[in-house]
Motif scaffolding. Structure first.
Motif, PDB file in Angstrom:
ATOM      1  N   GLY A 103       0.827  -1.000   0.028  1.00 45.02           N
ATOM      2  CA  GLY A 103       0.180  -0.081  -0.087  1.00 45.02           C
ATOM      3  C   GLY A 103       0.727   1.511  -0.291  1.00 45.02           C
ATOM      4  N   CYS A 104       2.025   1.248  -0.625  1.00 49.40           N
ATOM      5  CA  CYS A 104       2.900   2.589  -0.308  1.00 49.40           C
ATOM      6  C   CYS A 104       3.160   3.104  -2.019  1.00 49.40           C
ATOM      7  N   LEU A 105       2.739   4.873  -1.421  1.00 48.70           N
ATOM      8  CA  LEU A 105       2.706   5.526  -2.551  1.00 48.70           C
ATOM      9  C   LEU A 105       3.515   5.930  -3.835  1.00 48.70           C
ATOM     10  N   GLU A 106       4.049   5.059  -4.083  1.00 52.77           N
ATOM     11  CA  GLU A 106       4.641   4.174  -4.976  1.00 52.77           C
ATOM     12  C   GLU A 106       3.588   3.267  -5.307  1.00 52.77           C
ATOM     13  N   THR A 107       3.417   3.302  -4.828  1.00 56.81           N
ATOM     14  CA  THR A 107       2.630   1.800  -5.571  1.00 56.81           C
ATOM     15  C   THR A 107       1.800   2.149  -6.364  1.00 56.81           C
ATOM     16  N   TYR A 108       0.821   3.684  -5.982  1.00 53.07           N
ATOM     17  CA  TYR A 108      -0.088   3.534  -6.761  1.00 53.07           C
ATOM     18  C   TYR A 108       0.007   5.334  -8.149  1.00 53.07           C
ATOM     19  N   ALA A 109       1.335   6.191  -7.268  1.00 47.66           N
ATOM     20  CA  ALA A 109       0.655   7.785  -8.357  1.00 47.66           C
ATOM     21  C   ALA A 109       2.719   7.676  -8.910  1.00 47.66           C
ATOM     22  N   SER A 110       3.687   6.514  -8.147  1.00 49.95           N
ATOM     23  CA  SER A 110       4.675   6.616  -9.566  1.00 49.95           C
ATOM     24  C   SER A 110       4.798   5.954 -10.931  1.00 49.95           C
ATOM     25  N   ILE A 111       5.018   7.176 -11.352  1.00 45.09           N
ATOM     26  CA  ILE A 111       4.963   6.415 -13.179  1.00 45.09           C
ATOM     27  C   ILE A 111       4.944   5.217 -13.550  1.00 45.09           C
ATOM     28  N   ARG A 112       5.786   4.497 -13.344  1.00 46.02           N
ATOM     29  CA  ARG A 112       5.886   3.496 -13.301  1.00 46.02           C
ATOM     30  C   ARG A 112       4.066   2.061 -13.148  1.00 46.02           C
ATOM     31  N   HIS A 113       4.161   2.199 -11.706  1.00 46.08           N
ATOM     32  CA  HIS A 113       2.733   2.167 -11.329  1.00 46.08           C
ATOM     33  C   HIS A 113       1.445   2.442 -12.536  1.00 46.08           C
ATOM     34  N   MET A 114       1.687   3.231 -12.615  1.00 48.39           N
ATOM     35  CA  MET A 114       0.430   3.971 -13.138  1.00 48.39           C
ATOM     36  C   MET A 114       0.284   3.729 -14.221  1.00 48.39           C
ATOM     37  N   LEU A 115       1.746   3.448 -15.164  1.00 46.72           N
ATOM     38  CA  LEU A 115       1.668   2.660 -17.011  1.00 46.72           C
ATOM     39  C   LEU A 115       1.581   1.442 -16.374  1.00 46.72           C
ATOM     40  N   GLU A 116       2.188   0.564 -15.361  1.00 54.28           N
ATOM     41  CA  GLU A 116       1.424  -0.648 -15.317  1.00 54.28           C
ATOM     42  C   GLU A 116      -0.241  -0.826 -15.184  1.00 54.28           C
ATOM     43  N   ASP A 117      -0.808   0.118 -14.635  1.00 53.98           N
ATOM     44  CA  ASP A 117      -2.078   0.135 -14.482  1.00 53.98           C
ATOM     45  C   ASP A 117      -2.658   0.269 -15.804  1.00 53.98           C
ATOM     46  N   ILE A 118      -2.515   1.254 -16.745  1.00 45.73           N
ATOM     47  CA  ILE A 118      -3.300   1.287 -17.719  1.00 45.73           C
ATOM     48  C   ILE A 118      -2.167   0.415 -18.694  1.00 45.73           C
ATOM     49  N   ASN A 119      -1.626   0.018 -18.663  1.00 48.27           N
ATOM     50  CA  ASN A 119      -1.220  -1.272 -19.781  1.00 48.27           C
ATOM     51  C   ASN A 119      -2.007  -2.883 -18.994  1.00 48.27           C
ATOM     52  N   GLU A 120      -2.065  -3.018 -18.146  1.00 45.70           N
ATOM     53  CA  GLU A 120      -2.825  -4.025 -17.788  1.00 45.70           C
ATOM     54  C   GLU A 120      -4.291  -4.010 -18.166  1.00 45.70           C
ATOM     55  N   ARG A 121      -4.949  -3.025 -18.457  1.00 44.62           N
ATOM     56  CA  ARG A 121      -6.330  -2.305 -18.022  1.00 44.62           C
ATOM     57  C   ARG A 121      -6.212  -2.859 -20.092  1.00 44.62           C
TER      58      ARG A 121
END
Lengths: 399, 399
Positions: free
Chosen positions: A261-279
């Motif tokens: 639940g760290c901030l980075e896992t929701y708001a870093s560009i790496r994780h945001m891009l992962e979220d988008i690409n997963e969808r």
């Protein structure tokens, strides 16, 4: 302490030289009389100090100022293109180089790509090669360089001056400052990457008149550089500013640090891009993202958001909400005058700044949040390299 | 700046006096020769300054020290019981008063109860009455008092020196410093309650040799006092340290600040006690809490926990976990040398310290957490009143 005042004239003279230089830097142009008035130094002492600074090439006389009665005074300014500093930002797959003069004017900026996982030895060789190539082609001499600043994406130890750990580079316990200093033949200073950005904002950016501020960098990680009382704040052992691991969701996503639940896992560009690409992998499409589009790059995702894609906007906005949680805690805890957000954040700031500011207003206490200015950096990805170049420059002004 | 060094001898003398006093405070006892060596002041300047400090009653000569060759030197120490300061901690239903001398030795401590909701006027009258009653009965003279410190459970504005808001007192925009100063006929300084505790820890407590630390008070609210670079850190407008509103649970419990899931709603003693009493109201009982027991007071709940009651231990431990989240973020962000927890926390620290330390270790980055010392205050509920009394005392040492 009294010792410095009475016991060590050379030390005092250096302090006074730095104070004179810094006043001229701040005021841009000053006469000897104005300098004497502002510093409290005697006209003789002021004359002697400015004579040395002119002789050594830090100051020059520039035309004549406004007369306040008698002769028009000769004005003093920092001398451009007399001394230089070089800054390097060591990224995951790119070395950024900046050369600036002591007036903080940028002479040149170059980027050199490399593959992720590069060793410290190879980076040192690259720094050496590119530096000497560049100054040769620019016809600059090394003895005009006052020093080198190095921006590192990791945790440094101020006592040993070593890199403790730079996760994105997979470096541990590297004494980079010493090695680069030897390679370039000049003093070299290592500094955390977010702190370099904060130095950039403080020296040439939007926070140049702000004593207490926090510079937040959003990249593949999230980090902060903190200024307190007009000075760099590094903490007890030099690792301050690691805000990316604020737990914004109990039992949330797993993070590389071992927590959830760290901030980075929701708001870093790496994780945001992962979220988008997963969808997208699961079949998401829109006017901006056509069916069959493969995984997006960061800049494609940002473009899609600007073109109105709902998914990309939603993910960026959700990231901004969580950054807002962290900013709110920083506002409550440190009561800063400004928060400046930079690096990749500048790519999408116009899309999420309202959401971020709204969250910060909602989640902070009313009084401190009414005092804070929320700013976006004007330097984008270059802030750390620029800040690194400013490190040796700041030192001649006693900072 | 150079101005201070060369332009203002009276200012310099005061600085040197404060430096001499502070050295003697730190070393406990020093000869004039040692003082001259440590400060870099000339023996003449040192003699003149110590003569004045002895004449004015700040120092006295005390026997003879170790000889390093010639005559045994006369030693100098801070003079006890020559000058005093008074500190008041204005709580929700109690005024705490502390009188200390400049050696930080506590002369007396008194508590005066009142009803919640008391007006500022009544508290000022109480301060005046109790102060003069006390110094009359102790045969102290007001001209021996160097000043008064006031601990306030609220947000202060450093520019106007007023209380902006003290929620537990329902006070807004009160100029308490000026009014108490007039009532007592001495300088009066207002300070946030958690900051007063931090001052206490720094001056006479476990953090006396620590430059960067955070003092966390757990009471009906949760606040922090922050020291950075050996100095009080107040932030841009003076409200730093409001850590109680870190959101530890998204969409969690409603908090008085208007948000949900704030740290205070899980870890303040008011909320922990509410949790316990709600379960008792719903029929909870145990060996320590017999059926039919009404609502517990805080000290009954703590007693029950020490007697092994599961519910009370569970609630206290859960509170400690959430405090651990906040501490972890502070450790990552500020990389402090120490965190000291106090006020009501000292009541139950032995029951939860393991849980707290475990959480902090788990939720912080490895490097900064390996450098931090987790401490419990030794002053309990008295830290703010003690710290308030230290405010005027610190000033004579130039702090």
């Amino acid at each position: 302490m009294a010792k410095k005042i009475t016991g060590n004239n050379q030390y005092l003279k250096e302090l006074n030289k730095a104070a004179v230089l810094d006043l001229i830097r701040q005021k841009k142009t000053l006469s000897r009389k104005e300098l004497a008035d502002l510093t409290g130094l005697s006209p003789t002492a002021c004359g002697s100090i400015t004579r040395e600074l002119i002789k050594d090439g830090f100051l020059y006389e520039t035309g004549q100022g406004e007369s306040t009665g008698g002769r028009k005074p000769v004005m003093l300014e920092l001398k451009p293109n007399s001394y230089y500093a070089v800054g390097f930002d060591i990224g995951m797959n790119e070395l950024k180089m900046v050369i600036a003069d002591i007036t903080a004017s940028i002479l040149l900026q170059r980027n050199f790509e490399y593959s992720p996982g590069i060793s410290a030895e190879k980076v040192i060789a690259l720094i050496r090669d590119k530096f000497f190539e560049t100054i040769d082609s620019e016809k600059l001499s090394t003895d005009k360089f006052i020093g080198c600043g190095l921006s590192i994406p990791g945790i440094l130890d101020r006592n040993t001056n070593k890199i403790i750990i730079a996760p994105n580079l997979s470096w541990n316990e590297v004494d980079l400052g010493t090695e680069v200093s030897e390679a370039l033949g000049m003093p070299a200073f290592i500094e955390n990457e977010a702190m370099c950005s904060a130095i950039c904002e403080h020296w040439i950016g939007k926070c140049s008149n702000i004593e207490n501020f926090i510079c937040i960098n959003i990249e593949s990680g999230i980090g902060a550089g903190i200024f307190i009382g007009d000075s760099i704040y590094r903490g007890y052992t030099g690792s301050a500013g690691e805000i990316g691991h604020l737990i914004v969701r109990e039992n949330g996503r797993p993070c590389g640090c071992g927590n959830r639940g760290c901030l980075e896992t929701y708001a870093s560009i790496r994780h945001m891009l992962e979220d988008i690409n997963e969808r997208i992998r699961k079949g998401y499409s829109s006017d901006a993202i056509k069916p069959g589009t493969g995984a997006l790059t960061w800049s494609q995702a940002v473009d899609a958001a600007y073109n109105g894609d709902e998914l990309c906007n939603e993910v960026l906005r959700k990231g901004a909400v969580y950054i807002g949680y962290a900013v709110a805690f920083l506002v409550n805890t440190l009561n800063p005058e400004a928060i400046v957000l930079g690096k990749c954040f500048t790519d999408y700031a116009p899309l999420v700044m309202d959401t971020l500011v709204e969250t910060v207003n909602e989640k902070s206490l009313k009084y401190p949040v009414s005092k804070v200015r929320m700013l976006t950096s004007e330097f984008g990805m270059n802030s750390s390299a620029l800040g690194a170049a400013m490190i040796p420059i700041r030192k001649i002004f006693g900072k």
